[in-house]
Motif scaffolding. Sequence first.
Motif, PDB file in Angstrom:
ATOM      1  N   ILE A 290       0.828  -1.204   0.000  1.00 58.38           N
ATOM      2  CA  ILE A 290       0.000   0.000   0.000  1.00 58.38           C
ATOM      3  C   ILE A 290       0.862   1.254   0.000  1.00 58.38           C
ATOM      4  CG2 ILE A 290      -1.633   1.287   1.456  1.00 58.38           C
ATOM      5  CD1 ILE A 290      -2.874  -1.578   1.956  1.00 58.38           C
ATOM      6  N   ALA A 291       1.955   1.210   0.778  1.00 61.85           N
ATOM      7  CA  ALA A 291       2.826   2.390   0.858  1.00 61.85           C
ATOM      8  C   ALA A 291       3.480   2.684  -0.487  1.00 61.85           C
ATOM      9  CB  ALA A 291       3.875   2.180   1.936  1.00 61.85           C
ATOM     10  N   ASP A 292       3.640   1.658  -1.335  1.00 61.46           N
ATOM     11  CA  ASP A 292       4.209   1.880  -2.668  1.00 61.46           C
ATOM     12  C   ASP A 292       3.264   2.674  -3.550  1.00 61.46           C
ATOM     13  OD1 ASP A 292       6.645   0.821  -2.496  1.00 61.46           O
ATOM     14  OD2 ASP A 292       6.092  -1.187  -3.213  1.00 61.46           O
ATOM     15  N   LYS A 293       1.962   2.515  -3.271  1.00 62.15           N
ATOM     16  CA  LYS A 293       0.980   3.178  -4.136  1.00 62.15           C
ATOM     17  C   LYS A 293       0.476   4.474  -3.529  1.00 62.15           C
ATOM     18  CE  LYS A 293      -0.559  -1.262  -5.871  1.00 62.15           C
ATOM     19  NZ  LYS A 293      -1.389  -2.361  -5.469  1.00 62.15           N
ATOM     20  N   LYS A 294       0.663   4.625  -2.227  1.00 64.99           N
ATOM     21  CA  LYS A 294       0.049   5.737  -1.516  1.00 64.99           C
ATOM     22  C   LYS A 294       1.156   6.433  -0.739  1.00 64.99           C
ATOM     23  CE  LYS A 294      -4.093   5.986   1.311  1.00 64.99           C
ATOM     24  NZ  LYS A 294      -3.667   6.923   2.294  1.00 64.99           N
ATOM     25  N   LYS A 295       1.244   7.757  -0.839  1.00 59.88           N
ATOM     26  CA  LYS A 295       2.378   8.444  -0.202  1.00 59.88           C
ATOM     27  C   LYS A 295       2.404   8.244   1.310  1.00 59.88           C
ATOM     28  CE  LYS A 295       2.740  12.350  -3.176  1.00 59.88           C
ATOM     29  NZ  LYS A 295       1.387  12.674  -3.383  1.00 59.88           N
ATOM     30  N   GLN A 296       1.254   8.471   1.921  1.00 61.62           N
ATOM     31  CA  GLN A 296       1.211   8.412   3.387  1.00 61.62           C
ATOM     32  C   GLN A 296       0.220   7.355   3.845  1.00 61.62           C
ATOM     33  OE1 GLN A 296       0.174  12.446   4.412  1.00 61.62           O
ATOM     34  NE2 GLN A 296       2.336  12.905   4.706  1.00 61.62           N
ATOM     35  N   VAL A 297       0.657   6.547   4.785  1.00 65.92           N
ATOM     36  CA  VAL A 297      -0.246   5.533   5.343  1.00 65.92           C
ATOM     37  C   VAL A 297      -0.650   6.020   6.734  1.00 65.92           C
ATOM     38  CG1 VAL A 297      -0.495   3.107   5.974  1.00 65.92           C
ATOM     39  CG2 VAL A 297       0.879   3.734   3.994  1.00 65.92           C
ATOM     40  N   THR A 298      -1.932   6.267   6.914  1.00 68.36           N
ATOM     41  CA  THR A 298      -2.406   6.880   8.157  1.00 68.36           C
ATOM     42  C   THR A 298      -2.963   5.828   9.123  1.00 68.36           C
ATOM     43  OG1 THR A 298      -4.654   7.109   7.410  1.00 68.36           O
ATOM     44  CG2 THR A 298      -3.147   8.890   6.808  1.00 68.36           C
ATOM     45  N   ALA A 299      -3.361   6.314  10.293  1.00 70.45           N
ATOM     46  CA  ALA A 299      -3.955   5.414  11.290  1.00 70.45           C
ATOM     47  C   ALA A 299      -5.197   4.724  10.711  1.00 70.45           C
ATOM     48  CB  ALA A 299      -4.332   6.219  12.529  1.00 70.45           C
ATOM     49  N   LEU A 300      -5.982   5.465   9.937  1.00 69.89           N
ATOM     50  CA  LEU A 300      -7.195   4.867   9.362  1.00 69.89           C
ATOM     51  C   LEU A 300      -6.834   3.753   8.389  1.00 69.89           C
ATOM     52  CD1 LEU A 300      -9.503   7.957   8.669  1.00 69.89           C
ATOM     53  CD2 LEU A 300      -9.568   6.373  10.584  1.00 69.89           C
ATOM     54  N   ASP A 301      -5.753   3.977   7.609  1.00 68.11           N
ATOM     55  CA  ASP A 301      -5.325   2.934   6.667  1.00 68.11           C
ATOM     56  C   ASP A 301      -4.871   1.687   7.421  1.00 68.11           C
ATOM     57  OD1 ASP A 301      -5.684   4.546   4.367  1.00 68.11           O
ATOM     58  OD2 ASP A 301      -3.768   5.521   4.747  1.00 68.11           O
ATOM     59  N   LEU A 302      -4.075   1.900   8.491  1.00 72.02           N
ATOM     60  CA  LEU A 302      -3.572   0.749   9.254  1.00 72.02           C
ATOM     61  C   LEU A 302      -4.716  -0.053   9.857  1.00 72.02           C
ATOM     62  CD1 LEU A 302      -0.395   2.049  11.101  1.00 72.02           C
ATOM     63  CD2 LEU A 302      -0.554   0.720   8.996  1.00 72.02           C
ATOM     64  N   GLU A 303      -5.686   0.673  10.393  1.00 74.63           N
ATOM     65  CA  GLU A 303      -6.870   0.013  10.957  1.00 74.63           C
ATOM     66  C   GLU A 303      -7.545  -0.867   9.898  1.00 74.63           C
ATOM     67  OE1 GLU A 303      -8.899   3.255  13.420  1.00 74.63           O
ATOM     68  OE2 GLU A 303     -10.466   2.291  12.245  1.00 74.63           O
ATOM     69  N   ALA A 304      -7.657  -0.295   8.686  1.00 72.08           N
ATOM     70  CA  ALA A 304      -8.321  -1.038   7.595  1.00 72.08           C
ATOM     71  C   ALA A 304      -7.492  -2.259   7.207  1.00 72.08           C
ATOM     72  CB  ALA A 304      -8.520  -0.117   6.391  1.00 72.08           C
ATOM     73  N   ILE A 305      -6.150  -2.100   7.176  1.00 71.66           N
ATOM     74  CA  ILE A 305      -5.286  -3.230   6.792  1.00 71.66           C
ATOM     75  C   ILE A 305      -5.409  -4.359   7.824  1.00 71.66           C
ATOM     76  CG2 ILE A 305      -2.901  -3.986   6.440  1.00 71.66           C
ATOM     77  CD1 ILE A 305      -2.233  -1.132   5.557  1.00 71.66           C
ATOM     78  N   VAL A 306      -5.361  -3.975   9.112  1.00 76.46           N
ATOM     79  CA  VAL A 306      -5.403  -5.015  10.154  1.00 76.46           C
ATOM     80  C   VAL A 306      -6.755  -5.741  10.122  1.00 76.46           C
ATOM     81  CG1 VAL A 306      -5.342  -5.451  12.636  1.00 76.46           C
ATOM     82  CG2 VAL A 306      -3.677  -3.938  11.606  1.00 76.46           C
ATOM     83  N   SER A 307      -7.832  -4.999   9.967  1.00 79.16           N
ATOM     84  CA  SER A 307      -9.154  -5.655   9.907  1.00 79.16           C
ATOM     85  C   SER A 307      -9.207  -6.590   8.712  1.00 79.16           C
ATOM     86  CB  SER A 307     -10.281  -4.632   9.750  1.00 79.16           C
ATOM     87  OG  SER A 307     -10.185  -3.667  10.740  1.00 79.16           O
ATOM     88  N   ASP A 308      -8.610  -6.136   7.608  1.00 81.53           N
ATOM     89  CA  ASP A 308      -8.626  -6.941   6.393  1.00 81.53           C
ATOM     90  C   ASP A 308      -7.881  -8.243   6.619  1.00 81.53           C
ATOM     91  OD1 ASP A 308      -9.658  -6.642   3.728  1.00 81.53           O
ATOM     92  OD2 ASP A 308      -7.597  -6.902   3.062  1.00 81.53           O
TER      93      ASP A 308
END
Length: 539
Positions: free
Chosen positions: A373-391
């Motif tokens: 995800i970080a390769d495609k998106k400049k900044q990985v935020t808390a909301l992104d991490l939450e979504a990744i972990v749930s996924d």
Amino acid sequence: MSEQEPVPVPEERRVHIFDTTLRDGEQSPGISLNVQEKVEIAQQLARLGVDVIEAGFPITSPGDFDAVQAIARSVRGPVIAGLARTHKADIDAAWGAVREAERPRIHTFISTSDIHITHQLQTTREDVKGQARAAVALAKSYVDDVEFSPMDATRADVEFTAEVCAIAVEEGATVINIPDTVGYTTPEEYTRYFARLYELVPELEGVRTSVHCHDDLGLAVANSFAGVLAGARQVECAVNGIGERAGNCSLEEIVMLLRTRSDAHGLDTTVNTRELARTSRIVTRFTGYVVQPNKAVVGRNAFAHESGIHQDGVLKERTTYEIMDARDVGLESNSLVLGKHSGRHALRDALIKLGFRVEGNALNQAFRRFKEIADKKKQVTALDLEAIVSDQVREASARYELVWFDVEASTRREPHAKVAVALPSGEEVVGESSGDGPVDAIFGAIQRAVDTSCELRQYTVSAVTEGGDALGEVTVMLRAHGRLASGQGVATDILEASARAYVRALSNALDGAAVREAEEVAAEAARVSVDWVRSLPSA
Ligand code: KIV
Ligand code: ZN
């Protein structure tokens, strides 16, 4: 990031929050949470600081039993309750599931309304009294903390309900809950009902009374609040207001009502309100029940100001048009940022700050997902991490798995997709299909690959954060294997998120079908025993 000074609330003014997201909430159609997802939600509820988690209804299925037991074993802080009808088998199952909790509770119920007694239970008031007495006594022989609910109380004769409650208190019930099972009462009627119960059963002063309101007429929060003003010190509620039919009293609304207007009524809870938004997001993710944008407290627009006059006022002074601060419900706590150069340690620390303990293989997988995800998106935020972990939690328990897909989309030709799916046996199967659009083609190809016909009921796409490079989150609800089930998927590409969501919904439908089969076998075995089910296990 979500720390809040503990709220010092004297016991007599403290309202206990009893969360039933995992029991009544899970009874909503299409919700199919597995054990791991339930444990994740329970852990978040503990972070939120609820007083009681009703983790499930253990007799209803082996899956429910396992989930309640797993929560009892791993979640510390709140009381863990298991629901049981007044049958011995139910109470034994509830005890078996909660016994290892730090603070276990058995919650037993039987209807006191004549409508239920006559038509559903097909018994008599005398028998109901006897069943209530025996059930509370049995539960009490296992554990000190026993809650009793006279179901459909608000449509029942208050005098008879009072007799049954008096019996429950005599047998040692510690909490008496008065359910508005079908969402029928009104605030002023509920207030009178409580007043009359206190008059008829003075012993209620010695136990905690509780409200449990359904939202059929949109009054669940108002009725719960009325019950609290009438003396109840426990509110049964669910995150995002999910639950049977129109749902339950919404947890975030009652908590913020008690906090925001504490000046007027002097009551409060000890909930860490800064965890509300996150709890709402996690429940949305795992259940597939999307929150409406204008939903009070946690809706996307709950703190958005559209009119020029309002915007002008808020820019000058926030309190001109805001009665709550978005930070107090955790809506502006997305400050944590990682980038593509962040390492495994940084990710682990960030996850710990968010309350997730991810180690070993799970950390490696999370790291792999994070890097993609970080390769495609400049900044990985808390909301992104939450979504990744749930996924990741969902992926770990999926029966089918998406291996790859190809899709050709054009406005000049019919879109065409080819997908590979790994079956529960490990075998990889491939399917191809055309469709009305690329998503439809992918869904068709998945159906062909797994050779199952599905009816798509709902498809929702949303963005995890703002910005053009945001992660897309897709929720699919479908009917397959004779069952309604939902699934979610997260990816920077919404076609990939859609494919993942569809495959997971199929997995959940398959799991649900297996559970239902097991339930049918258990019910068949139980039909031979005389004291089984005069009422079905729907509460
Ligand atoms: O709505 C209801 O009456 C219930 C009981 C089991 C408390 O859910
Ligand atoms: Zn209910």
